[in-house]
Design a protein around this motif. Structure first.
Motif, PDB file in Angstrom:
ATOM      1  N   PHE A  64       0.833  -1.123  -0.109  1.00 20.35           N
ATOM      2  CA  PHE A  64      -0.097   0.065  -0.028  1.00 20.35           C
ATOM      3  C   PHE A  64       1.032   1.109  -0.044  1.00 20.35           C
ATOM      4  O   PHE A  64       1.743   1.336   0.841  1.00 20.35           O
ATOM      5  N   TYR A  65       0.625   2.102  -0.931  1.00 20.59           N
ATOM      6  CA  TYR A  65       1.030   3.353  -0.931  1.00 20.59           C
ATOM      7  C   TYR A  65       0.179   4.535  -0.834  1.00 20.59           C
ATOM      8  O   TYR A  65      -0.641   4.423  -1.403  1.00 20.59           O
ATOM      9  N   PHE A  66       0.418   5.430   0.373  1.00 23.02           N
ATOM     10  CA  PHE A  66      -0.655   6.390   0.742  1.00 23.02           C
ATOM     11  C   PHE A  66      -0.695   7.455  -0.146  1.00 23.02           C
ATOM     12  O   PHE A  66      -0.187   7.507  -1.031  1.00 23.02           O
ATOM     13  N   GLY A  67      -1.974   8.054  -0.058  1.00 26.55           N
ATOM     14  CA  GLY A  67      -2.363   9.217  -0.983  1.00 26.55           C
ATOM     15  C   GLY A  67      -2.076  10.437  -0.343  1.00 26.55           C
ATOM     16  O   GLY A  67      -1.845  10.603   0.702  1.00 26.55           O
ATOM     17  N   GLY A  68      -2.116  11.505  -1.281  1.00 28.42           N
ATOM     18  CA  GLY A  68      -1.781  12.985  -0.625  1.00 28.42           C
ATOM     19  C   GLY A  68      -1.568  13.800  -1.892  1.00 28.42           C
ATOM     20  O   GLY A  68      -0.890  15.132  -1.495  1.00 28.42           O
ATOM     21  N   GLY A  69      -1.863  13.593  -3.096  1.00 23.87           N
ATOM     22  CA  GLY A  69      -1.503  14.229  -4.261  1.00 23.87           C
ATOM     23  C   GLY A  69       0.140  14.634  -4.359  1.00 23.87           C
ATOM     24  O   GLY A  69       0.315  15.805  -4.816  1.00 23.87           O
ATOM     25  N   TRP A  70       0.754  13.861  -4.014  1.00 19.36           N
ATOM     26  CA  TRP A  70       2.346  14.083  -4.031  1.00 19.36           C
ATOM     27  C   TRP A  70       2.822  15.414  -3.207  1.00 19.36           C
ATOM     28  O   TRP A  70       3.905  15.322  -3.085  1.00 19.36           O
ATOM     29  N   ASN A  71       1.760  15.665  -2.300  1.00 18.15           N
ATOM     30  CA  ASN A  71       2.207  16.932  -1.501  1.00 18.15           C
ATOM     31  C   ASN A  71       2.256  16.482   0.092  1.00 18.15           C
ATOM     32  O   ASN A  71       3.223  16.903   0.911  1.00 18.15           O
ATOM     33  N   GLY A  72       1.521  15.558   0.431  1.00 16.98           N
ATOM     34  CA  GLY A  72       1.680  14.921   1.871  1.00 16.98           C
ATOM     35  C   GLY A  72       1.158  13.844   1.786  1.00 16.98           C
ATOM     36  O   GLY A  72       1.026  12.819   1.051  1.00 16.98           O
ATOM     37  N   SER A  92       0.823  -8.152   4.248  1.00 18.22           N
ATOM     38  CA  SER A  92       0.663  -6.508   3.974  1.00 18.22           C
ATOM     39  C   SER A  92       1.644  -5.770   4.229  1.00 18.22           C
ATOM     40  O   SER A  92       2.434  -5.821   5.175  1.00 18.22           O
ATOM     41  N   VAL A  93       1.993  -4.704   3.379  1.00 17.28           N
ATOM     42  CA  VAL A  93       3.269  -3.780   3.357  1.00 17.28           C
ATOM     43  C   VAL A  93       2.802  -2.404   3.282  1.00 17.28           C
ATOM     44  O   VAL A  93       2.151  -2.256   2.391  1.00 17.28           O
ATOM     45  N   LEU A  94       2.881  -1.546   4.375  1.00 17.18           N
ATOM     46  CA  LEU A  94       2.633  -0.054   4.091  1.00 17.18           C
ATOM     47  C   LEU A  94       4.184   0.685   3.662  1.00 17.18           C
ATOM     48  O   LEU A  94       5.029   0.257   4.511  1.00 17.18           O
ATOM     49  N   ILE A  95       4.008   1.477   2.643  1.00 14.94           N
ATOM     50  CA  ILE A  95       5.276   1.979   2.400  1.00 14.94           C
ATOM     51  C   ILE A  95       5.278   3.551   2.455  1.00 14.94           C
ATOM     52  O   ILE A  95       4.242   4.080   2.029  1.00 14.94           O
ATOM     53  N   ASP A  96       6.524   4.119   3.149  1.00 18.17           N
ATOM     54  CA  ASP A  96       6.614   5.635   3.463  1.00 18.17           C
ATOM     55  C   ASP A  96       7.560   5.716   1.916  1.00 18.17           C
ATOM     56  O   ASP A  96       8.235   4.895   1.548  1.00 18.17           O
ATOM     57  N   TYR A  97       7.131   7.203   1.582  1.00 21.24           N
ATOM     58  CA  TYR A  97       7.966   7.555   0.490  1.00 21.24           C
ATOM     59  C   TYR A  97       8.036   9.305   0.747  1.00 21.24           C
ATOM     60  O   TYR A  97       7.289   9.836   1.318  1.00 21.24           O
TER      61      TYR A  97
END
Length: 146
Positions: A64-72, A92-97
Motif C-alpha cells: 500500500f502506498y498512501f495518497g496525498g497528491g504528491w504533497n503529503g 501486507s506492507v505499508l510503504i513510506d515515500y
C-alpha cells in the motif's frame, strides 16, 4: 505476468475486500524496516504478517502506498486495509515515500522510492516470507499512481 493473470489477481482482491465481513479490527504488530536511506533520511516500510504465518512460508503480498497528491500523506492511511488482508492470509506492507511538504521533492522522487521499495521486497523476499511473483501494488491518489 499476463494481462489476464493481472485481471484475475485484482478480481480476487476485490472479491475478498467487498464480499467478506469488512475490515478486521484485530491488531497485528507490524515489523518496521528501513528500505532506503538518502543522506540522513531513512525511508521505512511496515510489514504485517498473518497470525498463522510460519517462518519458511512464501506468501502473496499486497503493498500500500498512501495518497496525498504528491504533497503529503501518512504511511498509516491504509493500516486498516493492511490488517484486513493480513487477517485473510496475505502479507501486507505499508510503504513510506518522499513528498513535497515533508521533503521538498517532486513526484519523480516518489516514484524512485516506490520502485526502491519493491526492489527491496523482491531482493529480501526469501527472508521476509514474500512470494516475489505474487506482489500486488495498491494505493490511493498519488499512491495509486505509484
Amino acid at each position: 505476468m499476463s494481462l489476464l493473470n493481472c485481471f484475475r489477481l485484482v478480481s480476487f482482491f476485490l472479491f475478498v475486500h467487498f464480499f467478506t465481513d469488512g475490515l478486521s479490527q484485530e491488531k497485528i504488530n507490524p515489523i518496521e524496516l528501513t528500505y532506503k536511506q538518502i543522506d540522513t533520511l531513512k525511508l521505512s516500510l511496515k510489514i504485517y504478517y498473518p497470525a498463522s504465518y510460519q517462518k519458511g512460508q512464501s506468501l502473496p503480498t499486497i503493498v500500500f502506498y498512501f495518497g496525498g497528491g504528491w504533497n503529503g500523506g501518512s504511511i498509516t492511511q491504509f493500516e486498516p486495509h493492511a490488517l484486513h488482508y493480513a487477517n485473510k492470509g496475505l502479507i501486507s506492507v505499508l510503504i513510506d515515500y518522499r513528498v513535497k511538504t515533508k521533503h521538498q521533492t517532486s513526484p519523480f522522487e516518489s516514484l524512485k522510492d516506490a520502485k526502491s521499495a519493491i526492489r527491496y521486497l523482491r531482493k529480501n523476499a526469501q527472508n521476509l516470507g514474500i512470494n516475489p511473483d505474487r506482489i500486488v501494488g495498491s494505493g490511493g491518489s498519488a499512491g495509486g499512481h505509484l
